[in-house]
Enzyme design. Structure first.
Site, PDB file in Angstrom:
ATOM      1  N   PHE A  71       0.964  -0.997   0.145  1.00 23.43           N
ATOM      2  CA  PHE A  71       0.213  -0.263   0.408  1.00 23.43           C
ATOM      3  C   PHE A  71       1.071   1.255  -0.450  1.00 23.43           C
ATOM      4  CE2 PHE A  71      -2.721   3.289   1.988  1.00 23.43           C
ATOM      5  CZ  PHE A  71      -3.917   3.465   1.076  1.00 23.43           C
ATOM      6  N   ASP A 120       9.407   3.193   1.699  1.00 15.47           N
ATOM      7  CA  ASP A 120       8.337   3.419   1.489  1.00 15.47           C
ATOM      8  C   ASP A 120       7.845   3.040   3.182  1.00 15.47           C
ATOM      9  OD1 ASP A 120       5.245   3.767   2.738  1.00 15.47           O
ATOM     10  OD2 ASP A 120       4.224   2.933   0.713  1.00 15.47           O
ATOM     11  N   LYS A 145       3.243  10.158   8.230  1.00 19.75           N
ATOM     12  CA  LYS A 145       2.558   9.352   9.537  1.00 19.75           C
ATOM     13  C   LYS A 145       3.540   9.807  10.966  1.00 19.75           C
ATOM     14  CE  LYS A 145      -0.063   5.506   7.723  1.00 19.75           C
ATOM     15  NZ  LYS A 145      -1.051   5.188   8.284  1.00 19.75           N
TER      16      LYS A 145
HETATM   17  C1  PLP Z   1       3.347   1.980   3.635  1.00 17.55           C
HETATM   18  C2  PLP Z   1       1.973   3.313   3.420  1.00 17.55           C
HETATM   19  N1  PLP Z   1       2.012   4.324   2.084  1.00 17.55           N
HETATM   20  C3  PLP Z   1       1.407   5.144   1.659  1.00 17.55           C
HETATM   21  C4  PLP Z   1       0.380   5.268   2.543  1.00 17.55           C
HETATM   22  C5  PLP Z   1      -0.293   6.278   2.068  1.00 17.55           C
HETATM   23  O1  PLP Z   1      -0.058   7.275   2.921  1.00 17.55           O
HETATM   24  P1  PLP Z   1      -1.279   9.285   3.624  1.00 17.55           P
HETATM   25  O2  PLP Z   1      -2.640   7.995   3.806  1.00 17.55           O
HETATM   26  O3  PLP Z   1      -0.891   9.752   4.164  1.00 17.55           O
HETATM   27  O4  PLP Z   1      -1.728   9.179   1.660  1.00 17.55           O
HETATM   28  C6  PLP Z   1      -0.447   5.433   4.018  1.00 17.55           C
HETATM   29  C7  PLP Z   1      -0.693   4.682   4.568  1.00 17.55           C
HETATM   30  O5  PLP Z   1      -1.525   4.222   5.531  1.00 17.55           O
HETATM   31  C8  PLP Z   1       0.624   3.893   4.418  1.00 17.55           C
HETATM   32  O6  PLP Z   1       0.717   2.472   5.385  1.00 17.55           O
END
Ligand code: PLP
Length: 405
Positions: A140, A225, A254
């Site tokens: 994700f 990520d 986050k």
């Molecule tokens: C690993 C990862 N990347 C990207 C995101 C997306 O972040 P945002 O919701 O702040 O756009 C998330 C959100 O859960 C995530 O867990």
């Protein structure tokens, strides 16, 4: 003064786009790892706003940084720079592999920047044929159209028209499946060192090292990520620091703002040089309020006592979960690292993680799911021991409630 409106959960359904299905209660106040709803009922928070409230609710250092900056300067946009942004960038550079920082407002935006940078780097260095981006099943990376297409769940990107192309998916923790897709046309491989939304699946060290080696072999960038795993959550400032595997680009959000929206992309000077003036940008990225809070969060979290405390809390979580499981036999395993843990439901309870989430809320506990089979815990990194014990008492009641049906 604003006109007084009676706020109810039913009003949410009247005035909000129906893309979320929030719990029936409305929280109004939080302190540390406790939250209170409109009716004054108190909850223990093991969810942390989905791995965001790394220092709990209303941590004094963050409140004070926000208030101080609120009296000074809120916003400029990137036609001017500002002191908090430069200070935060310097601290991120000092404490990681990175030499350059790009600020965004969310995880998806940080990843969007990373993917665009990778494509531009490949175009400049190798030509237009080097476009392929490889990610992994169950990954994700956010909800923009590029990041959701790169993400490992086609259901999230289907139904919105033509998708960005040259994106392929390999199987996580399966190096052979990645090898089969890679070539000189691979521009980047993006992965979470611990898959979050996909079910709290840690990357095996040999796999992560193998990805690094393949990226080196094919001149592809390795993008980590760390939106969910970063800023102390796994007991190191970034999860990459647990191994010798260092990415070329890292994204973070986050926990970075501890509850204030902010994201960042970190990389080296050589790679960063391909995002020239005008190639990418954001009105709010590097906003002084966001950066002032993030600086306070980073200063507070990036301390040996706090990071070691995360690993101590992990042990307590694991002991408590094991004791609950001994009595009730609902999990097959508990996986993850630090304050990012997933209790995997056994065959009897497979597909029912949302029932556990709802029962927990009934019992006065915020928990999370990570897909249908995993109950996820992503609390504050400094959650007091007493709150862990109390939260686990409530979780045990929730487990009993689900079992009773
Ligand atoms: C690993 C990862 N990347 C990207 C995101 C997306 O972040 P945002 O919701 O702040 O756009 C998330 C959100 O859960 C995530 O867990």
């Amino acid at each position: 003064m604003a006109e007084h409106i009676q706020v109810t959960r039913a009003l949410f359904d009247e005035v909000m786009v129906p893309n979320y299905a929030p719990a029936p209660i409305i929280p109004v106040r939080g302190q540390g790892s406790r939250v209170w709803d409109q009716a004054g009922r108190e909850y223990v928070d093991f969810a942390g706003g989905i791995a965001v409230n790394a220092l709990g609710h209303c941590h004094p250092a963050l409140v004070s940084a926000l208030k101080e900056q609120a009296d000074k300067l809120w916003h400029l946009s990137n036609v001017m720079t500002n002191e908090p942004a430069i200070r935060l960038a310097q601290k991120l550079v000092d404490s990681t592999f990175a030499e350059k920082v790009y600020f965004a407002n969310s995880g998806a935006e940080a990843n969007e920047a990373a993917l665009k940078l990778a494509r531009r780097w490949a175009l400049d260095n190798f030509g237009a044929q080097k476009q392929q981006i490889i990610s992994f099943g169950k990954s994700f990376h956010g909800r923009t159209f590029f990041t959701v297409t790169v993400g490992g769940q086609a259901a999230y990107s289907d139904g919105f028209g033509p998708k960005p192309g040259a994106i392929d998916h390999a199987e996580y923790n399966n190096l052979e499946s990645l090898k089969a897709l890679m070539s000189d046309n691979t521009c980047a491989v993006i992965l979470e060192p611990v898959q979050g939304e996909g079910g709290i699946i840690p990357g095996e060290v040999a796999f992560l090292q193998g990805v690094r080696d393949l990226c080196n072999q094919f001149n592809a960038l390795m993008i980590y990520d760390e939106v969910q795993s970063g800023v102390g959550r796994t007991g190191k400032l970034y999860a990459y620091m647990h191994s010798n595997v260092v990415p070329d680009i890292l994204t973070t959000a986050k926990s970075l703002g501890g509850g204030f929206p902010v994201g960042a992309m970190l990389t080296t000077t050589a790679i960063a040089s391909h995002l020239k003036v005008g190639t990418h940008g954001s009105t709010y990225g590097g906003n002084p309020l966001a950066c002032a809070v993030a600086e306070a969060a980073l200063d507070t979290i990036n301390q040996p006592a706090v990071l070691n405390g995360v690993l101590e809390r992990e042990q307590l979580f694991r002991r408590e979960l094991a004791a609950i499981n001994e009595k009730h036999n609902v999990f097959s395993t508990v996986r993850g690292q630090g304050m990012l843990l997933g209790a995997v439901l056994n065959d009897e309870f497979k597909g029912r993680s949302r029932d556990f989430f709802l029962a927990a809320a009934d019992q006065g506990l915020f928990a999370l799911v990570a897909g249908p089979d995993v109950v996820r815990f992503a609390p504050s990194l400094v959650i007091p021991e007493a709150d862990i014990i109390e939260g686990m008492k409530r979780f045990e009641k929730a487990v009993a409630q689900v079992k009773q049906g």
